[in-house]
Design a protein around this motif. Structure first.
Motif, PDB file in Angstrom:
ATOM      1  N   LYS A  36      63.236  57.202 -69.015  1.00  0.00           N
ATOM      2  CA  LYS A  36      63.091  57.205 -67.548  1.00  0.00           C
ATOM      3  C   LYS A  36      62.607  58.555 -67.046  1.00  0.00           C
ATOM      4  N   SER A  37      63.330  59.618 -67.431  1.00  0.00           N
ATOM      5  CA  SER A  37      62.987  60.947 -66.926  1.00  0.00           C
ATOM      6  C   SER A  37      61.597  61.370 -67.420  1.00  0.00           C
ATOM      7  N   SER A  38      61.278  61.046 -68.665  1.00  0.00           N
ATOM      8  CA  SER A  38      59.952  61.391 -69.209  1.00  0.00           C
ATOM      9  C   SER A  38      58.848  60.685 -68.431  1.00  0.00           C
ATOM     10  N   ALA A  50      62.106  65.948 -63.819  1.00  0.00           N
ATOM     11  CA  ALA A  50      63.325  65.213 -64.164  1.00  0.00           C
ATOM     12  C   ALA A  50      63.777  65.708 -65.532  1.00  0.00           C
ATOM     13  N   LYS A  51      65.080  65.938 -65.666  1.00  0.00           N
ATOM     14  CA  LYS A  51      65.599  66.487 -66.927  1.00  0.00           C
ATOM     15  C   LYS A  51      65.581  65.431 -68.029  1.00  0.00           C
ATOM     16  N   THR A  52      64.948  65.760 -69.166  1.00  0.00           N
ATOM     17  CA  THR A  52      64.919  64.825 -70.291  1.00  0.00           C
ATOM     18  C   THR A  52      65.791  65.372 -71.416  1.00  0.00           C
ATOM     19  N   LYS A  58      71.844  61.741 -70.431  1.00  0.00           N
ATOM     20  CA  LYS A  58      71.554  63.006 -69.745  1.00  0.00           C
ATOM     21  C   LYS A  58      71.639  62.843 -68.219  1.00  0.00           C
ATOM     22  N   THR A  59      71.025  61.784 -67.692  1.00  0.00           N
ATOM     23  CA  THR A  59      70.999  61.602 -66.243  1.00  0.00           C
ATOM     24  C   THR A  59      72.263  60.885 -65.786  1.00  0.00           C
ATOM     25  N   GLN A  60      73.078  61.554 -64.968  1.00  0.00           N
ATOM     26  CA  GLN A  60      74.366  60.975 -64.560  1.00  0.00           C
ATOM     27  C   GLN A  60      74.434  60.665 -63.079  1.00  0.00           C
ATOM     28  N   VAL A  74      63.289  57.770 -57.519  1.00  0.00           N
ATOM     29  CA  VAL A  74      64.688  58.006 -57.877  1.00  0.00           C
ATOM     30  C   VAL A  74      64.903  57.813 -59.370  1.00  0.00           C
ATOM     31  N   ASP A  75      65.527  58.796 -59.983  1.00  0.00           N
ATOM     32  CA  ASP A  75      65.915  58.725 -61.392  1.00  0.00           C
ATOM     33  C   ASP A  75      67.399  58.356 -61.421  1.00  0.00           C
ATOM     34  N   LEU A  76      67.705  57.198 -62.003  1.00  0.00           N
ATOM     35  CA  LEU A  76      69.094  56.733 -62.046  1.00  0.00           C
ATOM     36  C   LEU A  76      69.676  56.923 -63.444  1.00  0.00           C
TER      37      LEU A  76
HETATM   38 MG   LIG Z   1      67.129  60.713 -67.753  1.00  0.00          MG
END
Ligand SMILES: [Mg+2]
Ligand SMILES: Nc1nc2c(ncn2[C@@H]2O[C@H](COP(=O)(O)OP(=O)(O)OP(=O)(O)O)[C@@H](O)[C@H]2O)c(=O)[nH]1
Length: 202
Positions: A36-38, A50-52, A58-60, A74-76
């Motif tokens: 997702k983040s990538s 976005a942090k990968t 990783k994504t909280q 939005v990154d969920l």
């Molecule tokens: Mg992520």
């Protein structure tokens, strides 16, 4: 669509604290580690936006980005990460469901699925849940660079067959690779089209 500006706005767990719901919003969700983040970084051409991470989970938080001053991305946090306790899984479910129900400007969910795997129960359950609550979504297959296009096509065909067991119509499907920038134009054009539809309805 040309990405002129992409900026991180905020992270939180509460819908009430999210940015004003005055722009169309597109949310990225899928299993932990699906990319997702990538994909967000590839779409916005901002490597560290976005942090990968190579370790799942990783994504909280609900992470808002503002793109071209006209729409939210939005990154969920991901689902289906085995090492997460039942308590945290329940918290995730509550947070996400509340976000789906209350976020009035939520325009479309991008459900990310790893193009290397056969249909998985967690993904099908999640998609069926979205259908039940009536949230518009599309499916985005990720990491297509990791295998041949023949293998990717066969995963997609398997997903279509499984989806057609419960759905009359198939959702829009995109194939992407964050590594090779595959699918970038298709996804951004889709967002552009939907933004125009939203504008026409206002
Ligand atoms: Mg992520
Ligand atoms: N080869 C390849 N690797 C990818 C691609 N997308 C993501 N990855 C790798 O997959 C791992 C997970 O990527 P993330 O973007 O952090 O995944 P995520 O879905 O945001 O993960 P969580 O936030 O932990 O749920 C990283 O090691 C990425 O480098 C892709 O298109 N191709």
């Amino acid at each position: 669509m040309v990405i002129k500006e992409a900026k991180f706005l905020m992270s939180n767990t509460r819908v009430e604290e999210c940015p004003a719901p005055d722009k169309p919003e597109y949310a990225f969700i899928g299993r932990s580690n699906v990319g997702k983040s990538s994909l967000i970084n590839m779409l916005t051409e901002h490597k560290g936006l976005a942090k990968t991470s190579s370790s799942p989970g990783k994504t909280q938080l609900i992470n808002h980005f503002l793109i071209n001053d006209t729409w939210y991305l939005v990154d969920l946090p991901g689902y289906g990460y085995a090492k997460v306790s039942k308590g945290s899984r329940d918290d995730w479910r509550k947070m996400i469901n509340y976000y789906f129900q209350k976020r009035e400007n939520l325009t479309c969910i991008f459900v990310l699925i790893d193009s290397r795997h056969e249909p998985m129960k967690t993904d099908m359950d999640f998609i069926n849940h979205l259908g039940q609550i009536g949230v518009p979504f599309v499916i985005v297959f990720t990491k297509a660079d990791k295998q041949s296009s023949v293998k990717t096509d066969s995963t997609i065909a398997a997903y279509k067959r499984t989806l057609l067991q419960t759905w009359d119509e198939l959702p829009r499907i995109f194939v992407t690779s964050a590594e090779k920038r595959t699918g970038r134009d298709e996804l951004l054009n889709f967002i552009d089209e939907v933004n125009e539809q939203v504008k026409a309805q206002q």
